[in-house]
Design a protein around this motif. Sequence first.
Motif, short mmCIF file in Angstrom:
data_model
loop_
_atom_site.label_atom_id
_atom_site.label_comp_id
_atom_site.label_asym_id
_atom_site.label_seq_id
_atom_site.Cartn_x
_atom_site.Cartn_y
_atom_site.Cartn_z
N ASP A 1 -12.08 0.42 1.82
CA ASP A 1 -10.67 0.80 1.71
C ASP A 1 -9.74 -0.14 2.46
O ASP A 1 -8.53 0.08 2.48
N GLY B 1 -9.02 -3.17 1.64
CA GLY B 1 -8.29 -4.06 0.75
C GLY B 1 -8.66 -5.52 0.99
O GLY B 1 -9.45 -5.86 1.87
N LEU C 1 -5.79 -1.53 -7.80
CA LEU C 1 -6.13 -0.45 -6.86
C LEU C 1 -7.32 -0.83 -5.99
O LEU C 1 -7.51 -0.25 -4.92
N ALA C 2 -8.12 -1.79 -6.43
CA ALA C 2 -9.19 -2.31 -5.57
C ALA C 2 -8.59 -3.21 -4.48
O ALA C 2 -9.07 -3.24 -3.35
N ARG D 1 0.83 -1.21 0.00
CA ARG D 1 0.00 0.00 0.00
C ARG D 1 0.86 1.26 0.00
O ARG D 1 0.53 2.26 -0.64
N PRO E 1 -6.04 -0.23 -2.06
CA PRO E 1 -6.54 1.13 -2.29
C PRO E 1 -5.56 2.20 -1.84
O PRO E 1 -4.80 2.02 -0.87
N ARG E 2 -5.56 3.31 -2.53
CA ARG E 2 -4.70 4.43 -2.15
C ARG E 2 -5.24 5.17 -0.94
O ARG E 2 -4.50 5.89 -0.28
#
Length: 371
Positions: A122, A124, A365-366, A84, A369-370
């Motif tokens: 978020d 992950g 990105l799923a 991450r 997540p950022r």
Amino acid sequence: MSGVSTAVWGRAEQQDFRSRVRGCLLGGAVGDALGAGVASDSLADIRTAHGPNGITDLVPAFGRRGAITDGTQLTLFTVDGLIRAQVRRDTGAWHPPTDLHRAYLRWAATQHEWGPDERRKDDGWLAREEWLYARREPDRACLAGFGDEVMGTLSRPKNPGADGSGAVTRSAPFGLLVGWEPQLVFQLAVECAAQTHGAPTGCLAPGAYAVVVHGLARGDTLDNAVQQALVQLATRPGHEETMDGLKRALGAVRQGLPSAARVESLGEGRTAADALAIGLYCALVAEDVRHGLLLAVNHSGASAAAGSVCGHLLGVLHGETALPPGWLAELEGRPTILELADDFSMEMTQGPALHGPAASSPGWLARYPRA
């Protein structure tokens, strides 16, 4: 950040790196599982229960063979946090200790919630693995350190008197940052250890351990990797206990054939320095992975912690194919560990293709997540 490389990887280099990452994470988990069933037993009790040679195979813990402890749980969340952090680097808001702290808070949620909360998008994918929602006698300092959202730092560490092995056993993945220079690997591991184990040894032993793993992941010998760790330790206040542990491990190699008595002469493994010394010694004298791991868990000390340290070291040194397949077959969470290991390898070798300026993978990105 100066000292962080963005080198291009060839196919053979990628394959070697993936094997070492898999070996590290699986080896540490196997060592943890081997020691889990005898973690609180004396050597005499182990031999009474399992014969004069002690345990020679997995024994039941937490209701099954091959069960891992909180040390491996936290190691997996360390990997998740490192991935991450790399993904968030694109945003310009890059502070890896914060990303690791968030990952450890996701682990803390597994210790008091019944299962994944699907509303937290978020989190992950790792935090949605139901098998991780199990309490495996978690380290008290870890529970306290991650008991609120305040992050411990080197200037204001959590649990300033804690010098146990809880931060050591989760810190091997820092060493897999092969594009980083050793001093940065050391610093990140130390800063993240301060989030739960604030005593000098509680912080510095994880840093030294990460540097040893780093040297092995880069293809160095175990002896040379330990020397690099000693260099990093030398200038740090309060380094004496950790440095003494490393030197005792090196010295014990020259004292004769390995034995349980030799292992016990290095300490009980309850402190970070002792766990590192025992695990390192067993890796240094190991004839093969099986021999080293059995030596690391057959003693009166913290068998799971020592087994984990030894397993990480031997796994990254020799790669996944050197690990005993019979033990891997029964290892709890093996599919998850492999998936995470391969994700880490992909991120470290091909990150720009997953979330760089030229391309971005929505699926990646799923998973990481950022936010």
